[in-house]
Scaffold this motif. Sequence first.
Motif, PDB file in Angstrom:
ATOM      1  N   VAL A  43     -77.327   2.797  41.673  1.00 48.88           N
ATOM      2  CA  VAL A  43     -76.463   2.766  40.491  1.00 48.88           C
ATOM      3  C   VAL A  43     -77.351   2.532  39.279  1.00 48.88           C
ATOM      4  CG1 VAL A  43     -74.526   1.618  39.361  1.00 48.88           C
ATOM      5  CG2 VAL A  43     -74.549   1.857  41.857  1.00 48.88           C
ATOM      6  N   GLN A  73     -73.911   0.906  34.023  1.00 50.83           N
ATOM      7  CA  GLN A  73     -73.037   1.976  34.495  1.00 50.83           C
ATOM      8  C   GLN A  73     -72.212   1.474  35.675  1.00 50.83           C
ATOM      9  OE1 GLN A  73     -74.436   5.805  36.693  1.00 50.83           O
ATOM     10  NE2 GLN A  73     -74.472   6.352  34.524  1.00 50.83           N
ATOM     11  N   TYR A  74     -71.015   2.063  35.835  1.00 56.38           N
ATOM     12  CA  TYR A  74     -70.283   1.809  37.076  1.00 56.38           C
ATOM     13  C   TYR A  74     -69.823   3.130  37.679  1.00 56.38           C
ATOM     14  CZ  TYR A  74     -65.649   2.234  34.718  1.00 56.38           C
ATOM     15  OH  TYR A  74     -64.540   2.670  34.027  1.00 56.38           O
ATOM     16  N   LEU A  75     -69.752   3.143  39.001  1.00 57.29           N
ATOM     17  CA  LEU A  75     -69.232   4.287  39.741  1.00 57.29           C
ATOM     18  C   LEU A  75     -67.767   4.025  40.048  1.00 57.29           C
ATOM     19  CD1 LEU A  75     -72.019   4.899  42.434  1.00 57.29           C
ATOM     20  CD2 LEU A  75     -71.965   5.643  40.047  1.00 57.29           C
ATOM     21  N   SER A  87     -67.132   9.444  40.164  1.00 61.25           N
ATOM     22  CA  SER A  87     -67.365   9.663  38.735  1.00 61.25           C
ATOM     23  C   SER A  87     -68.145   8.463  38.205  1.00 61.25           C
ATOM     24  CB  SER A  87     -66.041   9.818  37.973  1.00 61.25           C
ATOM     25  OG  SER A  87     -65.219   8.681  38.155  1.00 61.25           O
ATOM     26  N   THR A  88     -68.919   8.672  37.141  1.00 61.36           N
ATOM     27  CA  THR A  88     -69.727   7.599  36.573  1.00 61.36           C
ATOM     28  C   THR A  88     -69.277   7.310  35.149  1.00 61.36           C
ATOM     29  OG1 THR A  88     -71.413   9.150  35.777  1.00 61.36           O
ATOM     30  CG2 THR A  88     -71.721   8.235  37.978  1.00 61.36           C
ATOM     31  N   ASP A 101     -70.459   4.902  31.662  1.00 63.57           N
ATOM     32  CA  ASP A 101     -71.343   3.967  30.966  1.00 63.57           C
ATOM     33  C   ASP A 101     -70.484   2.923  30.267  1.00 63.57           C
ATOM     34  OD1 ASP A 101     -73.668   5.419  31.656  1.00 63.57           O
ATOM     35  OD2 ASP A 101     -73.344   6.789  29.983  1.00 63.57           O
TER      36      ASP A 101
END
Length: 621
Positions: free
Chosen positions: A205, A209-211, A221-222, A224
């Motif tokens: 990761v 950022q998070y998934l 999807s990612t 910020d």
Amino acid sequence: MCGINGIIALQPIESMPRLIKNMNQQLSRRGPDDDSIWINTESTMGMGMRRLAIVDADFAKQPWHEKDFCLCFNGEIYNYQALRQTLMDLGYQFSTKSDTEVLAKAYLHWGTSCFEYLEGMFAIAIIDFKLNRLFLARDINGEKPLYYFINHQFVIWSSELKGLLTSLEVLNKERVSISPEALNWYFRLGFIPAPLSIYQSILKVMPAQYLSIDLSTLQVSTVDFWKMPEYTPHCNHHEALLILDRLIQGSVQQQICTNHASGLLLSGGIDSSILAYWFKEMNPSISCFSLQTQANKQDESFAAQKIAQYLGLKHEIIPLDFAQVQKQLSETLCYFDEPYADSSAIASDTVHQWVKNDIKLMYGGDGADEVFGGYQRYLMPFWAEKIRRYIPLLKSISHLPLHQLPDSAQVNTFLKFFEKIGSNPSEDIWNISQMGMRNSMLNRLLLPHWQYQPNTLQRLFQTFPQDNPLTLARLWDKQVALEGDMLVKTDRMSMRASIEYRTPFLSKSLWEFSQKLPNSLLIQKGTTKYVLKAYHSTLFPESFQQGKKQGFEVPIASWLSTSLKKELLMLTCVDFLKKQGIFNASKMSEQVRFFLQKPHRYKFQLWSIYCFQKWYDSVRN
């Protein structure tokens, strides 16, 4: 500080409890204080946690359950007390004093927007049953690692590769393969930056950022959740010193913890000296530690001792003994789980192993160079611009046998600079950021199917402001070198000793403040980190203002040409290389012997080869 892991599958996995327990076991050094797992009734979801208890040690066990979600997180939320008060004002009640419960209530109130409010270091996994989604998030610097694997059947995540691989080898049935792109970046940089890992199918990761993973389809999807503000300089010298004083004090105050025995890695440079000054004010019982190497007469242990005595802090000098280093070298290098060639990891490991029975929290000045423009390489465009007009002449004599020049520090510095000059400042930064092998050399040493023209990081580099070389260099280092090198070292070597490591200079507020500083306050007349040095002078007498910083260097060039030479030659002999099937065996073997003729000039290349071969020999085989 902890280790987290988990699995989510579209179909039940009968062995889920055993898989999660085995993953936990692999992370035991990250969390020796508690071992917990959670499995849903259908055996399609599992989460595991190894805990190093720092905040509210008796409670706040993870995985943490709320009605509609379950979470695990590794790290510390430094502003959790302020967030706790905010949430209490909104009507939330708390049963513990932990940052874990604050994170849970913050997610309950703000959803994934809660990540924007967090000041700290963290890797977070949240399974939201109501939304039917998994969220994996990482702090803005990438201080805490988070690896993941995903295919059309399941997703696995873990704080370390060793944890993830334990389950992946059972569920996937196929052996993971080395990533050609990661391999090429490793030999260029000496480390593997996010989102890559050494394995083709396993990713990291990205910082800030998070998934978001749909648990019905495993589509990813990612997002910020934080971005560095644009460069908008407007602070003058006086304002900068006032703000800097407030922000550094605030960051140290947020991160300080007096409930456990704490240590400060005191190098003798201005960064750790500033931290020592404020620890004297806020936690005078802290112990300072410095490293001394007999082979390096320029070590900073004596300067560090002078600072500690001036402040009245306890101080211990730790000797770097190669005989002891050699006993643990294989274990040290292999703890990273993937090739890693920053030799200062040996110094970091030595310190943490020395203090592990007495210290639970360690602090360091890491990040100050990136935040405030402290590296000499940031001067590269300024130096290059002065001689760029002479490039045609230099090219005309480039056929001269420069490699025959003496293997001295001055000559090697000149050659390193000369080889990295580009056609413009942006190209200078791109070149100087890659201290390893050039593409032409890699194409000669690697077999054809391992040759790769890396483009992931080139695309990232082009997103940064090309018209401001200093901002470009700092942003590149934050996103790539800090995440992939510096913070990997501090995380893994501290965790190998079950010690939490904190970095006050890497606060969100200091990063954002640095973007308001004119370049002239970062670098002025060839003086790097100018404003921080000016601030240092307000805290210490003039006699403490130092010259060139040496850092925690280890004499790898001497080791590789003496004590480690036999093993290096064995790992790069033609027979070994042929069986390995990655390198052109004869050319690589010949290249290593050429490098050994001038080990000080080519120490980075030699060490990166040695570390890769050690990793391959011990992990892959």
